[in-house]
Design a protein around this motif. Structure first.
Motif, PDB file in Angstrom:
ATOM      1  N   ASP A  54       0.846  -1.193   0.000  1.00 19.39           N
ATOM      2  CA  ASP A  54       0.000   0.000   0.000  1.00 19.39           C
ATOM      3  C   ASP A  54       0.878   1.239   0.000  1.00 19.39           C
ATOM      4  O   ASP A  54       1.744   1.399   0.867  1.00 19.39           O
ATOM      5  CB  ASP A  54      -0.912   0.026   1.237  1.00 19.39           C
ATOM      6  CG  ASP A  54      -2.040  -0.979   1.134  1.00 19.39           C
ATOM      7  OD1 ASP A  54      -2.802  -0.902   0.169  1.00 19.39           O
ATOM      8  OD2 ASP A  54      -2.132  -1.850   2.024  1.00 19.39           O
ATOM      9  N   ASN A  55       0.650   2.121  -0.989  1.00 17.91           N
ATOM     10  CA  ASN A  55       1.377   3.380  -1.085  1.00 17.91           C
ATOM     11  C   ASN A  55       0.388   4.523  -0.936  1.00 17.91           C
ATOM     12  O   ASN A  55      -0.321   4.868  -1.875  1.00 17.91           O
ATOM     13  CB  ASN A  55       2.097   3.481  -2.438  1.00 17.91           C
ATOM     14  CG  ASN A  55       2.976   4.715  -2.545  1.00 17.91           C
ATOM     15  OD1 ASN A  55       2.658   5.775  -2.010  1.00 17.91           O
ATOM     16  ND2 ASN A  55       4.084   4.580  -3.253  1.00 17.91           N
ATOM     17  N   PRO A  56       0.302   5.119   0.264  1.00 15.09           N
ATOM     18  CA  PRO A  56      -0.686   6.171   0.499  1.00 15.09           C
ATOM     19  C   PRO A  56      -0.431   7.442  -0.297  1.00 15.09           C
ATOM     20  O   PRO A  56      -1.362   8.178  -0.616  1.00 15.09           O
ATOM     21  CB  PRO A  56      -0.569   6.431   2.010  1.00 15.09           C
ATOM     22  CG  PRO A  56       0.810   5.996   2.357  1.00 15.09           C
ATOM     23  CD  PRO A  56       1.099   4.829   1.467  1.00 15.09           C
ATOM     24  N   GLN A  57       0.829   7.711  -0.639  1.00 12.74           N
ATOM     25  CA  GLN A  57       1.142   8.927  -1.381  1.00 12.74           C
ATOM     26  C   GLN A  57       0.559   8.893  -2.788  1.00 12.74           C
ATOM     27  O   GLN A  57      -0.007   9.877  -3.268  1.00 12.74           O
ATOM     28  CB  GLN A  57       2.662   9.131  -1.440  1.00 12.74           C
ATOM     29  CG  GLN A  57       3.288   9.425  -0.077  1.00 12.74           C
ATOM     30  CD  GLN A  57       4.783   9.662  -0.170  1.00 12.74           C
ATOM     31  OE1 GLN A  57       5.419   9.329  -1.162  1.00 12.74           O
ATOM     32  NE2 GLN A  57       5.351  10.239   0.879  1.00 12.74           N
ATOM     33  N   SER A  58       0.700   7.757  -3.453  1.00 13.74           N
ATOM     34  CA  SER A  58       0.151   7.630  -4.800  1.00 13.74           C
ATOM     35  C   SER A  58      -1.241   7.006  -4.802  1.00 13.74           C
ATOM     36  O   SER A  58      -1.851   6.848  -5.854  1.00 13.74           O
ATOM     37  CB  SER A  58       1.085   6.775  -5.664  1.00 13.74           C
ATOM     38  OG  SER A  58       1.210   5.468  -5.121  1.00 13.74           O
ATOM     39  N   LYS A  59      -1.701   6.635  -3.586  1.00 17.37           N
ATOM     40  CA  LYS A  59      -3.013   6.010  -3.427  1.00 17.37           C
ATOM     41  C   LYS A  59      -3.139   4.761  -4.299  1.00 17.37           C
ATOM     42  O   LYS A  59      -4.138   4.545  -4.984  1.00 17.37           O
ATOM     43  CB  LYS A  59      -4.133   7.005  -3.752  1.00 17.37           C
ATOM     44  CG  LYS A  59      -4.167   8.210  -2.818  1.00 17.37           C
ATOM     45  CD  LYS A  59      -5.314   9.155  -3.161  1.00 17.37           C
ATOM     46  CE  LYS A  59      -5.333  10.339  -2.198  1.00 17.37           C
ATOM     47  NZ  LYS A  59      -6.426  11.294  -2.506  1.00 17.37           N
ATOM     48  N   THR A  60      -2.106   3.937  -4.250  1.00 16.97           N
ATOM     49  CA  THR A  60      -2.105   2.714  -5.039  1.00 16.97           C
ATOM     50  C   THR A  60      -1.916   1.498  -4.143  1.00 16.97           C
ATOM     51  O   THR A  60      -1.375   1.586  -3.044  1.00 16.97           O
ATOM     52  CB  THR A  60      -0.985   2.725  -6.088  1.00 16.97           C
ATOM     53  OG1 THR A  60       0.287   2.873  -5.419  1.00 16.97           O
ATOM     54  CG2 THR A  60      -1.176   3.865  -7.078  1.00 16.97           C
ATOM     55  N   ARG A  61      -2.354   0.375  -4.663  1.00 14.50           N
ATOM     56  CA  ARG A  61      -2.170  -0.901  -3.978  1.00 14.50           C
ATOM     57  C   ARG A  61      -1.773  -1.950  -5.008  1.00 14.50           C
ATOM     58  O   ARG A  61      -2.407  -2.085  -6.050  1.00 14.50           O
ATOM     59  CB  ARG A  61      -3.440  -1.335  -3.248  1.00 14.50           C
ATOM     60  CG  ARG A  61      -3.405  -2.790  -2.810  1.00 14.50           C
ATOM     61  CD  ARG A  61      -4.601  -3.199  -1.983  1.00 14.50           C
ATOM     62  NE  ARG A  61      -4.487  -2.700  -0.614  1.00 14.50           N
ATOM     63  CZ  ARG A  61      -5.228  -3.158   0.386  1.00 14.50           C
ATOM     64  NH1 ARG A  61      -6.155  -4.083   0.163  1.00 14.50           N
ATOM     65  NH2 ARG A  61      -5.079  -2.676   1.598  1.00 14.50           N
ATOM     66  N   ASN A 182       4.731   3.698   3.339  1.00 17.24           N
ATOM     67  CA  ASN A 182       4.284   2.483   2.654  1.00 17.24           C
ATOM     68  C   ASN A 182       4.123   1.332   3.641  1.00 17.24           C
ATOM     69  O   ASN A 182       4.822   1.272   4.665  1.00 17.24           O
ATOM     70  CB  ASN A 182       5.286   2.078   1.576  1.00 17.24           C
ATOM     71  CG  ASN A 182       5.471   3.149   0.527  1.00 17.24           C
ATOM     72  OD1 ASN A 182       4.514   3.805   0.122  1.00 17.24           O
ATOM     73  ND2 ASN A 182       6.702   3.342   0.089  1.00 17.24           N
ATOM     74  N   LYS A 183       3.227   0.422   3.313  1.00 17.92           N
ATOM     75  CA  LYS A 183       3.023  -0.773   4.124  1.00 17.92           C
ATOM     76  C   LYS A 183       3.161  -1.997   3.217  1.00 17.92           C
ATOM     77  O   LYS A 183       2.587  -2.045   2.136  1.00 17.92           O
ATOM     78  CB  LYS A 183       1.643  -0.770   4.781  1.00 17.92           C
ATOM     79  CG  LYS A 183       1.441   0.323   5.807  1.00 17.92           C
ATOM     80  CD  LYS A 183       0.045   0.249   6.412  1.00 17.92           C
ATOM     81  CE  LYS A 183      -0.185   1.372   7.423  1.00 17.92           C
ATOM     82  NZ  LYS A 183      -1.554   1.311   8.006  1.00 17.92           N
ATOM     83  N   TYR A 184       3.943  -2.962   3.684  1.00 15.78           N
ATOM     84  CA  TYR A 184       4.159  -4.207   2.951  1.00 15.78           C
ATOM     85  C   TYR A 184       3.612  -5.344   3.799  1.00 15.78           C
ATOM     86  O   TYR A 184       4.089  -5.575   4.910  1.00 15.78           O
ATOM     87  CB  TYR A 184       5.649  -4.416   2.681  1.00 15.78           C
ATOM     88  CG  TYR A 184       6.310  -3.256   1.971  1.00 15.78           C
ATOM     89  CD1 TYR A 184       6.412  -3.224   0.587  1.00 15.78           C
ATOM     90  CD2 TYR A 184       6.841  -2.187   2.702  1.00 15.78           C
ATOM     91  CE1 TYR A 184       7.027  -2.165  -0.060  1.00 15.78           C
ATOM     92  CE2 TYR A 184       7.453  -1.116   2.060  1.00 15.78           C
ATOM     93  CZ  TYR A 184       7.540  -1.112   0.685  1.00 15.78           C
ATOM     94  OH  TYR A 184       8.143  -0.057   0.052  1.00 15.78           O
ATOM     95  N   ASN A 185       2.630  -6.045   3.263  1.00 17.48           N
ATOM     96  CA  ASN A 185       1.952  -7.073   4.043  1.00 17.48           C
ATOM     97  C   ASN A 185       2.145  -8.449   3.413  1.00 17.48           C
ATOM     98  O   ASN A 185       1.874  -8.650   2.229  1.00 17.48           O
ATOM     99  CB  ASN A 185       0.454  -6.764   4.136  1.00 17.48           C
ATOM    100  CG  ASN A 185      -0.239  -7.667   5.126  1.00 17.48           C
ATOM    101  OD1 ASN A 185      -0.007  -7.597   6.328  1.00 17.48           O
ATOM    102  ND2 ASN A 185      -1.098  -8.536   4.621  1.00 17.48           N
TER     103      ASN A 185
END
Length: 218
Positions: A54-61, A182-185
């Motif tokens: 999840d990349n909150p800056q670019s609002k992408t997943r 960013n979050k890496y799950n």
């Protein structure tokens, strides 16, 4: 997704250090000791997982499915994802980029604190402070949550959250928080211990991939 595998090989998943234990939560230590003891009793482990970034800056997943084979005792592993494979025999590491028809070869990191897919299930054992934060229930199972904080504050990430199956005593989920937001799950779907695989699982044979370009960076 090339960054995904590089992250796993250099920053994750995934080294015993008694000196570090003394700085940590006693309950967390007891839980992690049980997890480590059970995991280290296995030979080759096969695990299917889902990776999400999840990349909150670019609002992408971004999301991919993957399969991991690992022989932690000898630092050997193979991780297969949609766009690429990451393979190591403990001495060399191959990164196979499917779309580019290219494989890059580097020396495997032999340092004690190296983080790679072979250590996905023992990531906590060196270089971290850890804290037990409680239990939760999902789909009839109880999970224990432990937060890891790297002792080296220069790391690109500041926290790793482990969810541990209380009964099975194994890591079920790894969530990495980096300093860019960013979050890496990594959600572990299956865990099969002592699976039988040929030794060739942990090497890359370019002859089986016609047209592949070999970039040897060793």
């Amino acid at each position: 997704m090339r960054r995904t595998l590089l992250l796993m090989s250099t920053a994750v998943a995934m080294m015993a250090s008694v000196a570090v234990y003394g700085q940590n939560d006693a309950k967390a230590k007891a839980i992690l000791d049980q997890v480590s003891k059970k995991y280290r009793s296995y030979d080759v482990v096969k695990s299917d997982f889902t990776f999400t970034m999840d990349n909150p800056q670019s609002k992408t997943r971004e999301s991919q499915q993957g399969t991991l084979y690992v022989r932690a005792k000898t630092n050997k592993y193979r991780i297969e994802m949609t766009s690429q494979h990451l393979i190591s025999d403990g001495k060399s590491q191959w990164t196979y980029l499917k779309d580019d028809k290219e494989v890059q070869i580097v020396e495997a990191d032999q340092s004690a604190d190296a983080l790679n897919p072979a250590k996905m299930f023992t990531i906590y054992e060196r270089g971290f402070k850890y804290t037990y934060t409680g239990e939760s229930k999902s789909a009839g199972k109880v999970y224990q949550t432990i937060d890891l904080a790297p002792i080296d504050t220069k790391k690109a990430y500041f926290k790793i959250r482990l969810s541990i199956d209380k009964v099975a005593k194994r890591i079920a989920n790894v969530l990495i928080f980096d300093k860019n937001g960013n979050k890496y799950n990594y959600n572990i779907k299956t865990f099969v211990p002592n699976v039988k695989v040929p030794e060739s699982t942990f090497t890359f044979d370019a002859k089986k991939y016609p047209g592949v370009e070999v970039v040897d960076l060793r």
